[in-house]
Enzyme design. Structure first.
Site, PDB file in Angstrom:
ATOM      1  N   HIS A 274     -11.055  -3.994   9.601  1.00  0.00           N
ATOM      2  CA  HIS A 274     -11.734  -3.917   8.296  1.00  0.00           C
ATOM      3  C   HIS A 274     -13.055  -3.156   8.373  1.00  0.00           C
ATOM      4  O   HIS A 274     -13.953  -3.411   7.577  1.00  0.00           O
ATOM      5  CB  HIS A 274     -12.038  -5.322   7.753  1.00  0.00           C
ATOM      6  CG  HIS A 274     -10.840  -6.103   7.325  1.00  0.00           C
ATOM      7  ND1 HIS A 274      -9.947  -6.649   8.216  1.00  0.00           N
ATOM      8  CD2 HIS A 274     -10.366  -6.436   6.100  1.00  0.00           C
ATOM      9  CE1 HIS A 274      -8.997  -7.290   7.554  1.00  0.00           C
ATOM     10  NE2 HIS A 274      -9.224  -7.171   6.269  1.00  0.00           N
TER      11      HIS A 274
ATOM     12  N   GLU B 135       0.783  -1.236   0.000  1.00  0.00           N
ATOM     13  CA  GLU B 135       0.000   0.000   0.000  1.00  0.00           C
ATOM     14  C   GLU B 135       0.817   1.289   0.000  1.00  0.00           C
ATOM     15  O   GLU B 135       0.532   2.188  -0.797  1.00  0.00           O
ATOM     16  CB  GLU B 135      -1.006   0.003   1.158  1.00  0.00           C
ATOM     17  CG  GLU B 135      -2.219  -0.915   0.938  1.00  0.00           C
ATOM     18  CD  GLU B 135      -1.941  -2.364   1.238  1.00  0.00           C
ATOM     19  OE1 GLU B 135      -0.806  -2.672   1.670  1.00  0.00           O
ATOM     20  OE2 GLU B 135      -2.830  -3.204   1.053  1.00  0.00           O
TER      21      GLU B 135
HETATM   22  C1  LIG Z   1      -2.040  -4.565   4.247  1.00  0.00           C
HETATM   23  C2  LIG Z   1      -3.169  -5.360   3.722  1.00  0.00           C
HETATM   24  N1  LIG Z   1      -3.477  -5.283   2.408  1.00  0.00           N
HETATM   25  C3  LIG Z   1      -4.459  -6.039   1.902  1.00  0.00           C
HETATM   26  C4  LIG Z   1      -5.156  -6.888   2.706  1.00  0.00           C
HETATM   27  C5  LIG Z   1      -6.271  -7.736   2.133  1.00  0.00           C
HETATM   28  N2  LIG Z   1      -5.840  -9.138   2.177  1.00  0.00           N
HETATM   29  C6  LIG Z   1      -6.202  -9.941   3.189  1.00  0.00           C
HETATM   30  S1  LIG Z   1      -5.492 -11.439   3.085  1.00  0.00           S
HETATM   31  C7  LIG Z   1      -4.713 -11.042   1.656  1.00  0.00           C
HETATM   32  C8  LIG Z   1      -3.830 -12.031   0.989  1.00  0.00           C
HETATM   33  C9  LIG Z   1      -2.765 -12.523   1.900  1.00  0.00           C
HETATM   34  O1  LIG Z   1      -2.039 -13.523   1.306  1.00  0.00           O
HETATM   35  P1  LIG Z   1      -0.895 -14.256   2.072  1.00  0.00           P
HETATM   36  O2  LIG Z   1      -0.113 -13.267   2.868  1.00  0.00           O
HETATM   37  O3  LIG Z   1      -0.143 -15.060   1.076  1.00  0.00           O
HETATM   38  O4  LIG Z   1      -1.622 -15.181   3.122  1.00  0.00           O
HETATM   39  P2  LIG Z   1      -2.632 -16.368   2.810  1.00  0.00           P
HETATM   40  O5  LIG Z   1      -3.978 -15.758   2.641  1.00  0.00           O
HETATM   41  O6  LIG Z   1      -2.152 -17.047   1.598  1.00  0.00           O
HETATM   42  O7  LIG Z   1      -2.580 -17.231   4.020  1.00  0.00           O
HETATM   43  C10 LIG Z   1      -5.009  -9.737   1.284  1.00  0.00           C
HETATM   44  C11 LIG Z   1      -4.506  -9.087   0.075  1.00  0.00           C
HETATM   45  C12 LIG Z   1      -4.850  -6.907   4.073  1.00  0.00           C
HETATM   46  N3  LIG Z   1      -5.534  -7.671   4.941  1.00  0.00           N
HETATM   47  N4  LIG Z   1      -3.841  -6.159   4.546  1.00  0.00           N
END
Ligand SMILES: Cc1ncc(C[n+]2csc(CCOP(=O)(O)OP(=O)(O)O)c2C)c(N)n1
Lengths: 323, 326
Positions: free
Chosen positions: B129, B60
């Protein structure tokens, strides 16, 4: 038998999560739910090394970490239900689980939010002269964030007792690993001089071994270490995810390397009696049924509870008003 | 007039502006392959390609800074942030860099960036959120802040935001996306900085925006059943604020309630109430009342969330208090 314990934890996580999925779809669990199904071997294998005095930071996918840590399934389920008896009294919810008594410093709704906290926990342990290591879990999505790089730097610079556990399940929501990262993980970690091992995240014994080796380094006071567990989430990013970003076939293929199936087959091959295994599974089922009954039967928090607990002492914004 | 959802209306706005102006591009996490996590970008990648509808890593602060950089060389970036809460990750880029740029450069540079950020509490999403952060951004000079309540305004305001020459924080309440409403067929713009009296009445002015506007309209309905005629003003743009419309309405009714989902303490309502009292104190028949979220992080459990977020009853109660002054 060590493997049997690991299997028990994985089984508990899997069956807890399956219940959570059903209950969420039935409208009994509010909020968003991110399931850990498929990744159980990482939490179980890594956290088998967790000792009193250690700490943990988790992600938005934190139920598995909490259970592997020994958080009572009843308290956890009650939290997911939003009830007064939950680990956070209904204020946290699935994405924001804390259990301070057990060293769980929080699941996190912010990707990579736990990383600097883990580094700080390591620093705190050092300053206080406490033994202990910090387990810091994060997904591959966190590798895009600046704080990850800053956290690796600080932990390495100050030689802090932090074990970074990357659960690389290949996706960050809909985005594949290669679409987000221009670097190779070992090279990234190597740039900070941090010891790195990778492990098959479907093989609980391999995770256990790799983490054991790295923790010996961390606990000896020589600074952080980094394990990358290659894993896969069998379910969508969240319950309800239409999963347009990956093929059925890919999911089916990954499911063939089910960490539970692999461990179970290995246990039987080692001569464990089927009945013994089933007895253990039955006991876990009972425990989890109890957790659901406990959660469903627990009272809602009093709405006025919402207004307290920001600070140690009550604060009134407008003293002339009733809360 | 045809009825479409708020999400469809915002997609139309994006589509029309991208077709009209090749400098406009959209970037953010999970927007291309998924069509946005609220489905608000469906079909756009097929039409404009993955260069202009661009999936990004979870980065971000860098995305906000990069949007600024792209704007500085003449592009017109629209940045999608999954949840408004994540704007907090990028405060330096937003405030130190983007918001002050035109001013600091003596007017020689500009930052025409639109940041689309879903906000507000829905379905127990929990503290990370659910936030409504407009109060924070209103306090910091350099942002235009827009918060539409209807599909019609969502489309017209977003188009105006994209054409604006300054940074616009375009806040969309998540609960609004599936909401349907009339939207004109042809091209139209809804100007930034203008409020609208969406219901006329002579007894009290109820001021609101975004999702809370709908709760305010419900409160007005309830008051009407008691014979009270409430006027309702939809602010639409929170900065710059349309003081003329506001002062005009409150001058007529002599009473006002401001309602929003942002925290009440030092919230947008505080500024509005203070200004109304400064300008109109001789004409006011009662102190201006404010309704906003309680001063706590947004809790998870449904009864707790409900207690913290303003409800129709809260607005109704505030209106009745204001009406009770002799
Ligand atoms: C800083 C931030 N940006 C965007 C999000 C929205 N978001 C929640 S989970 C996610 C994906 C996370 O992927 P990863 O870190 O690989 O974990 P996984 O879901 O695969 O366990 C996103 C983009 C967030 N929670 N926090």
């Amino acid at each position: 038998m060590e493997l049997l314990d690991l299997y028990r934890i994985m089984y508990r996580i899997r069956r807890f999560e399956e219940r959570v999925e059903r209950l969420f779809l039935a409208g009994k669990i509010p909020g968003f739910v991110h399931l850990y199904i498929g990744q159980e071997a990482v939490a179980a294998g890594a956290l088998a090394h967790f000792r009193p005095g250690d700490y943990l930071t988790s992600t938005h996918r934190g139920h598995g970490h909490a259970l592997a840590l020994g958080v009572d399934p009843r308290d956890l389920m009650a939290e997911l239900f939003g009830r007064r008896t939950g680990v956070c009294r209904g204020k946290g919810g699935s994405m924001h689980l804390f259990d301070a008594r057990r060293g769980m410093l929080g699941a996190n709704g912010i990707v990579a939010g736990g990383l600097p906290i883990a580094v700080g926990a390591g620093l705190g342990l050092r300053i206080l002269g406490h033994e202990g290591a910090v387990f810091c879990f994060f997904g591959d999505g966190a590798l895009g964030r600046g704080v990850l790089h800053e956290s690796l730097n600080l932990a390495a610079l100050w030689q802090l007792p932090v074990l970074f556990v990357l659960e690389n399940n290949r996706y960050a929501s809909t985005t594949g690993f290669a679409e987000s990262h221009a670097f190779q993980v070992p090279a990234l970690v190597g740039a900070y001089g941090i010891p790195y091992l990778e492990a098959d995240g479907s093989d609980v014994e391999e995770v256990h071994r790799a983490v054991g080796e790295l923790l010996a380094h961390v606990r000896s006071g020589r600074g952080p270490a980094f394990v990358e567990a290659h894993t896969y989430r069998f379910k969508g990013h969240y319950v309800g995810d239409p999963e347009r970003y990956r093929s059925r076939q890919e999911v089916e293929e990954a499911r063939r390397r089910d960490p539970l199936g692999l461990a179970r087959a290995r246990l039987l091959a080692l001569g464990l009696a089927q009945e013994e295994l089933e007895a253990l599974e039955r006991k876990e089922e009972e425990l989890l049924e109890e957790a659901v009954v406990f959660a469903e039967g627990s009272p809602w928090p009093d709405p006025e509870e919402a207004l307290v607990g920001v600070f140690a002492e009550p604060v009134s914004d407008y003293p002339w008003e009733e809360p | 007039m045809r009825e479409i959802t708020f999400a469809e209306a915002t997609r139309e706005a994006m589509e029309e502006e991208m077709a009209r102006d090749p400098r406009v591009f959209l970037m953010g996490e999970d927007i291309a392959k998924q069509g946005g996590i609220f489905g608000q970008f469906k079909g756009l990648p097929q039409r404009f390609g993955l260069e202009r509808i661009r999936d990004t890593p979870i980065s971000e602060p860098t995305l906000v800074g990069a949007a600024l950089g792209a704007a500085l060389v003449g592009a017109r970036p629209v940045l999608d942030i999954h949840f408004a809460d994540f704007l907090l990750l990028a405060m330096d880029e937003l405030v130190n860099q983007m918001a002050s740029l035109r001013y600091m450069s003596g007017g020689k540079l500009k930052a025409p960036v639109v940041i689309r950020a879903p906000d507000g509490a829905i379905r127990s999403a929990g503290a990370h959120h659910s936030k409504s952060l407009e109060g924070l951004f209103l306090h910091l000079p350099g942002f235009k802040v827009v918060a539409p309540a209807t599909p019609r305004d969502a489309k017209g305001l977003l188009k105006s935001a994209i054409r604006a020459e300054d940074p616009v924080l375009y806040l969309e309440h998540k609960a609004l996306y599936p909401r349907k409403g009339p939207v004109p067929e042809g091209e139209y713009l809804v100007p930034l900085g203008r409020a609208e009296v969406v219901r006329e009445g002579r007894d009290v002015t109820l001021i609101s925006y975004s999702l809370t506007l709908h709760k305010t309209l419900e409160a007005a309905e309830a008051l009407a059943r008691d014979g009270v005629e409430a006027e309702v003003v939809d602010l639409k743009t929170l900065y710059p604020l349309d003081w003329d419309t506001l002062l005009g309405s409150v001058e007529r009714t002599g009473r006002a309630v401001v309602a929003h989902e942002s925290w009440r303490f030092l919230g947008p309502g505080a500024e509005i109430a203070a200004t109304l009292e400064e300008r109109l104190w001789r004409k006011l028949k009662a102190p201006v009342a404010r309704v906003g979220a309680a001063h706590v992080p947004i809790p998870f459990s449904p009864p707790l969330e409900r207690r913290v977020i303003p409800q129709v009853e809260d607005i109704l109660m505030a209106a009745k208090e204001v009406l009770a002054w002799a």
